[in-house]
Structure formats: structure tokens, C-alpha cells
Design a protein around this motif. Structure first.
Motif, PDB file in Angstrom:
ATOM      1  N   LEU A 164       0.835  -1.203   0.000  1.00  0.00           N
ATOM      2  CA  LEU A 164       0.000   0.000   0.000  1.00  0.00           C
ATOM      3  C   LEU A 164       0.871   1.256   0.000  1.00  0.00           C
ATOM      4  N   PRO A 165       0.389   2.337  -0.597  1.00  0.00           N
ATOM      5  CA  PRO A 165       1.127   3.610  -0.510  1.00  0.00           C
ATOM      6  C   PRO A 165       1.083   4.135   0.922  1.00  0.00           C
ATOM      7  N   PRO A 166       2.014   5.020   1.286  1.00  0.00           N
ATOM      8  CA  PRO A 166       2.128   5.484   2.682  1.00  0.00           C
ATOM      9  C   PRO A 166       0.824   6.012   3.268  1.00  0.00           C
ATOM     10  N   GLU A 167       0.048   6.726   2.467  1.00  0.00           N
ATOM     11  CA  GLU A 167      -1.167   7.339   3.011  1.00  0.00           C
ATOM     12  C   GLU A 167      -2.242   6.329   3.388  1.00  0.00           C
ATOM     13  N   LEU A 168      -2.108   5.090   2.920  1.00  0.00           N
ATOM     14  CA  LEU A 168      -3.079   4.047   3.251  1.00  0.00           C
ATOM     15  C   LEU A 168      -2.562   3.077   4.310  1.00  0.00           C
ATOM     16  N   ARG A 169      -1.345   3.265   4.754  1.00  0.00           N
ATOM     17  CA  ARG A 169      -0.787   2.408   5.798  1.00  0.00           C
ATOM     18  C   ARG A 169      -1.140   2.961   7.179  1.00  0.00           C
ATOM     19  N   ASP A 170      -1.112   2.087   8.160  1.00  0.00           N
ATOM     20  CA  ASP A 170      -1.223   2.534   9.536  1.00  0.00           C
ATOM     21  C   ASP A 170       0.183   2.727  10.107  1.00  0.00           C
ATOM     22  N   ALA A 171       0.271   3.029  11.393  1.00  0.00           N
ATOM     23  CA  ALA A 171       1.579   3.287  11.996  1.00  0.00           C
ATOM     24  C   ALA A 171       2.476   2.055  11.907  1.00  0.00           C
ATOM     25  N   ALA A 172       1.890   0.879  12.117  1.00  0.00           N
ATOM     26  CA  ALA A 172       2.694  -0.350  12.041  1.00  0.00           C
ATOM     27  C   ALA A 172       3.189  -0.587  10.620  1.00  0.00           C
ATOM     28  N   GLY A 173       2.334  -0.339   9.643  1.00  0.00           N
ATOM     29  CA  GLY A 173       2.725  -0.527   8.254  1.00  0.00           C
ATOM     30  C   GLY A 173       3.821   0.424   7.833  1.00  0.00           C
ATOM     31  N   ASN A 174       3.697   1.678   8.217  1.00  0.00           N
ATOM     32  CA  ASN A 174       4.734   2.654   7.870  1.00  0.00           C
ATOM     33  C   ASN A 174       6.029   2.377   8.620  1.00  0.00           C
ATOM     34  N   GLY A 175       5.926   1.930   9.860  1.00  0.00           N
ATOM     35  CA  GLY A 175       7.126   1.588  10.613  1.00  0.00           C
ATOM     36  C   GLY A 175       7.886   0.447   9.957  1.00  0.00           C
ATOM     37  N   TYR A 176       7.152  -0.569   9.505  1.00  0.00           N
ATOM     38  CA  TYR A 176       7.776  -1.698   8.821  1.00  0.00           C
ATOM     39  C   TYR A 176       8.445  -1.220   7.528  1.00  0.00           C
ATOM     40  N   ALA A 177       7.727  -0.421   6.740  1.00  0.00           N
ATOM     41  CA  ALA A 177       8.267   0.056   5.465  1.00  0.00           C
ATOM     42  C   ALA A 177       9.514   0.911   5.672  1.00  0.00           C
ATOM     43  N   GLU A 178       9.498   1.775   6.672  1.00  0.00           N
ATOM     44  CA  GLU A 178      10.648   2.639   6.918  1.00  0.00           C
ATOM     45  C   GLU A 178      11.877   1.845   7.346  1.00  0.00           C
ATOM     46  N   ALA A 179      11.655   0.705   7.988  1.00  0.00           N
ATOM     47  CA  ALA A 179      12.778  -0.121   8.431  1.00  0.00           C
ATOM     48  C   ALA A 179      13.289  -1.039   7.335  1.00  0.00           C
ATOM     49  N   VAL A 180      12.382  -1.570   6.528  1.00  0.00           N
ATOM     50  CA  VAL A 180      12.754  -2.623   5.583  1.00  0.00           C
ATOM     51  C   VAL A 180      13.099  -2.102   4.193  1.00  0.00           C
ATOM     52  N   ALA A 181      12.396  -1.081   3.718  1.00  0.00           N
ATOM     53  CA  ALA A 181      12.611  -0.602   2.341  1.00  0.00           C
ATOM     54  C   ALA A 181      14.061  -0.196   2.074  1.00  0.00           C
ATOM     55  N   PRO A 182      14.712   0.557   2.954  1.00  0.00           N
ATOM     56  CA  PRO A 182      16.109   0.931   2.674  1.00  0.00           C
ATOM     57  C   PRO A 182      17.034  -0.279   2.596  1.00  0.00           C
ATOM     58  N   VAL A 183      16.788  -1.278   3.440  1.00  0.00           N
ATOM     59  CA  VAL A 183      17.616  -2.477   3.423  1.00  0.00           C
ATOM     60  C   VAL A 183      17.410  -3.244   2.122  1.00  0.00           C
ATOM     61  N   ALA A 184      16.149  -3.342   1.690  1.00  0.00           N
ATOM     62  CA  ALA A 184      15.855  -4.023   0.429  1.00  0.00           C
ATOM     63  C   ALA A 184      16.559  -3.330  -0.735  1.00  0.00           C
ATOM     64  N   ALA A 185      16.547  -2.020  -0.735  1.00  0.00           N
ATOM     65  CA  ALA A 185      17.206  -1.271  -1.806  1.00  0.00           C
ATOM     66  C   ALA A 185      18.715  -1.502  -1.792  1.00  0.00           C
ATOM     67  N   GLU A 186      19.307  -1.524  -0.598  1.00  0.00           N
ATOM     68  CA  GLU A 186      20.747  -1.763  -0.485  1.00  0.00           C
ATOM     69  C   GLU A 186      21.134  -3.139  -1.005  1.00  0.00           C
ATOM     70  N   GLN A 187      20.226  -4.094  -0.873  1.00  0.00           N
ATOM     71  CA  GLN A 187      20.500  -5.460  -1.321  1.00  0.00           C
ATOM     72  C   GLN A 187      20.113  -5.684  -2.785  1.00  0.00           C
ATOM     73  N   GLY A 188      19.794  -4.603  -3.497  1.00  0.00           N
ATOM     74  CA  GLY A 188      19.496  -4.709  -4.923  1.00  0.00           C
ATOM     75  C   GLY A 188      18.074  -5.110  -5.245  1.00  0.00           C
ATOM     76  N   GLU A 189      17.162  -5.030  -4.260  1.00  0.00           N
ATOM     77  CA  GLU A 189      15.760  -5.371  -4.495  1.00  0.00           C
ATOM     78  C   GLU A 189      14.873  -4.222  -4.006  1.00  0.00           C
ATOM     79  N   PRO A 190      14.982  -3.042  -4.651  1.00  0.00           N
ATOM     80  CA  PRO A 190      14.218  -1.883  -4.181  1.00  0.00           C
ATOM     81  C   PRO A 190      12.721  -2.049  -4.418  1.00  0.00           C
ATOM     82  N   TRP A 191      11.936  -1.494  -3.517  1.00  0.00           N
ATOM     83  CA  TRP A 191      10.486  -1.437  -3.717  1.00  0.00           C
ATOM     84  C   TRP A 191      10.192  -0.343  -4.731  1.00  0.00           C
ATOM     85  N   ARG A 192       9.513  -0.702  -5.788  1.00  0.00           N
ATOM     86  CA  ARG A 192       9.279   0.240  -6.881  1.00  0.00           C
ATOM     87  C   ARG A 192       7.840   0.727  -6.975  1.00  0.00           C
TER      88      ARG A 192
END
Length: 299
Positions: free
Chosen positions: A207-235
Motif C-alpha cells: 500500500l502507498p504510505p497514506e493508506l498504511r497505519d503506523a505499524a505498516g509505515n514503521g515496517y516500510a521505513e525499516a525494511v525498504a532501505p535495506v531491500a534497496a541496499e540489497q538490490g531489491e528496491p520497492w518500486r
């Protein structure tokens, strides 16, 4: 931790395939009942990396990111397999796109389905080694379909591998769309939309940020940068309305859509552990309707 930290098999398999399998395996080890989804082979398919991958969940299982990973993995698998296994669907061809370390074909004892596992050749070779190492036989009902997702015509490769285009197909496409562009998602759905009427698909999307809750945004903020660093960015992030639009444009009619909370029975959220639903991702179930001239169309 990255797959580069693991010798041998791991570099040939997506990091996310390992982490998703670890999340499914850890659910049976870390979380209390009720069990959302029982993947009894996930740990075995982690091979020599099982101890290290599962240790994170054993030691830090209540951490929101690890609990969130388990919730996401088990909810989407339960949602997809529940719809696949409905007794009244009549579908016996099952296509798993981006199959990774999915274990359905090796857990299902009914022999009701012919399963087509679609993935990169290197991933499939590694999976075969992991299955062999775990002492798990590949049943005759399984066909590995090696595909270069950037270049190969998906439907054509499936038909060449023995799939009957004149009969309905059930497709699961989980944990993939977030890594693709919107254009690539539509192209794949359009290809799948040319299968026989009555064919079904279950897919998920972030979901886009505006449709996430606090838990969803917290997960995305923690995981998305790591995924991008490992060559699998969320697009790509899609609202349920946007995903429904893509499915309709590709020739599907939407049967149902659900977030994590409503993707499984309400009783499964009556819990004493750290597993909680988050507004992070959503699932869609769609079907190709009967339309004149579509059945078996080879054009």
C-alpha cells in the motif's frame, strides 16, 4: 545479513525468498496458537542456513519488523491456498509465479493439481539442491518452468511446458509486484489474462504510505532501505482501487480484496503473541470471466 553472507546456494536465490521462507517457518516455532498457516517444509528448505535465519526470530520474535514479516508471509500464503483448495472450483492447473522456496507442491498429498513453478533458472537449480538435501522428492505433478521475466513470453513458456491453455488455471503471484514497475505488472497481468475463462489469480501489493497505519509505515521505513541496499528496491505501491484497475484492464474481474486483517478468519487474530495485522499490504483475488471468443485463444 545478506545472501552474500551465505556461501553456496544462497547467492543464487533471492534474499527475499529466504526471508519469506524463514518467516513461514518461524511462525510455527515462535508464535502461539492459533496457527495462521502451517508450512511444515519451510525450515527444511532453508538448508544449512536455517539455524542462522531462524535465530533472528527466536531471539527477537516480538520485534515489530520480524513479527510483521511473519504476519505478511503467513497471511498471503493462507489467503492464496484457501482459495486454490476450494472444492468447487474445478481447477487442477496451478501456476506459482516467482515460486522461490514455495513448498505447496511438496506438502499437498491430494495429487489434485499439476503445479507449474515459474522462476529464474538459477533459483530453480538451487531449490532442487535444497529439496534433495532435505530428502524431499519432487513429485511427478511438478513442472519447473525456467523464465527470464525480463525477456521471455510467460504464457508461451507455460504452454510449451505442458500447461493446457484451453482449461482454467489458478495463478498465485505473491511477494513480487512491489519490486516491479507498474508497466511491468500490467504486462504480466495482461499476459495471464489471455488464459481460459474461469482462470483465477491471487496477488498481493504494498500500500502507498497514506493508506498504511503506523505499524505498516514503521515496517516500510525499516525494511525498504535495506531491500534497496540489497538490490531489491520497492518500486510500486498500489491502492486496492489501483490494483483493481490494473486487473480489469488486463481482462480480469475482481472477486475480492482484503488487507491483512480481513485476509484470514477473525478468530486467528485472537492471539497472545506478537503477531498483529498491519495496514502494509493487500491481497486481490480475480477471475477471467466468460467472454465470447476467449476460450483457448492462441492469438
Amino acid at each position: 545479513m545478506t545472501t552474500a553472507d551465505f556461501p553456496g546456494i544462497a547467492p543464487r536465490v533471492s534474499r527475499t525468498a529466504f526471508t519469506a521462507a524463514a518467516a513461514r517457518a518461524a511462525h510455527l516455532l515462535v508464535d502461539a496458537e492459533p496457527i495462521v498457516f502451517s508450512d511444515t517444509l519451510a525450515a527444511a528448505l532453508l538448508g544449512e542456513h536455517a539455524e542462522e535465519l531462524l535465530a533472528y526470530h527466536h531471539l527477537h520474535g516480538t520485534h515489530p519488523v520480524l513479527a510483521g514479516a511473519r504476519a505478511q508471509a503467513v497471511c498471503r500464503s493462507r489467503f492464496a491456498e484457501d482459495r486454490l483448495l476450494r472444492a468447487n472450483s474445478g481447477i487442477d492447473q496451478y501456476v506459482i509465479l516467482g515460486a522461490g522456496l514455495d513448498s505447496f507442491a511438496y506438502r499437498d498429498a491430494s495429487a489434485r493439481f499439476r503445479v507449474f513453478e515459474v522462476d529464474r533458472p538459477s533459483t530453480q537449480a538451487a531449490k532442487r539442491e535444497l529439496l534433495e538435501g532435505a530428502g524431499v522428492a519432487v513429485p511427478a505433478s511438478v513442472t519447473f518452468v525456467p523464465v527470464d521475466f525480463e525477456a521471455d513470453p510467460l504464457r508461451e513458456r507455460l504452454v510449451q511446458s505442458g500447461l493446457d491453455p484451453f482449461r482454467p488455471v489458478f495463478v498465485s503471484w505473491l511477494g513480487v509486484t512491489m519490486y516491479l514497475t507498474r508497466k511491468a505488472i500490467l504486462a504480466t497481468l495482461t499476459d495471464l489474462g489471455r488464459f481460459a475463462p474461469g482462470s483465477e489469480i491471487v496477488t498481493d501489493h504494498l500500500l502507498p504510505p497514506e493508506l498504511r497505519d503506523a505499524a505498516g509505515n514503521g515496517y516500510a521505513e525499516a525494511v525498504a532501505p535495506v531491500a534497496a541496499e540489497q538490490g531489491e528496491p520497492w518500486r510500486t505501491f498500489l491502492s486496492p482501487t489501483a490494483m483493481a484497475g490494473l486487473l480489469r484492464e488486463a481482462g480480469f474481474e475482481v472477486v475480492e480484496q482484503a488487507g491483512q486483517r480481513k485476509s484470514v478468519g477473525a478468530r486467528l487474530w485472537n492471539r497472545t503473541d506478537a503477531l498483529r495485522p498491519a495496514a502494509l499490504s493487500a491481497l486481490a483475488h480475480a477471475r477471467i470471466p466468460d467472454r465470447p471468443g476467449m476460450a483457448g485463444d492462441e492469438s
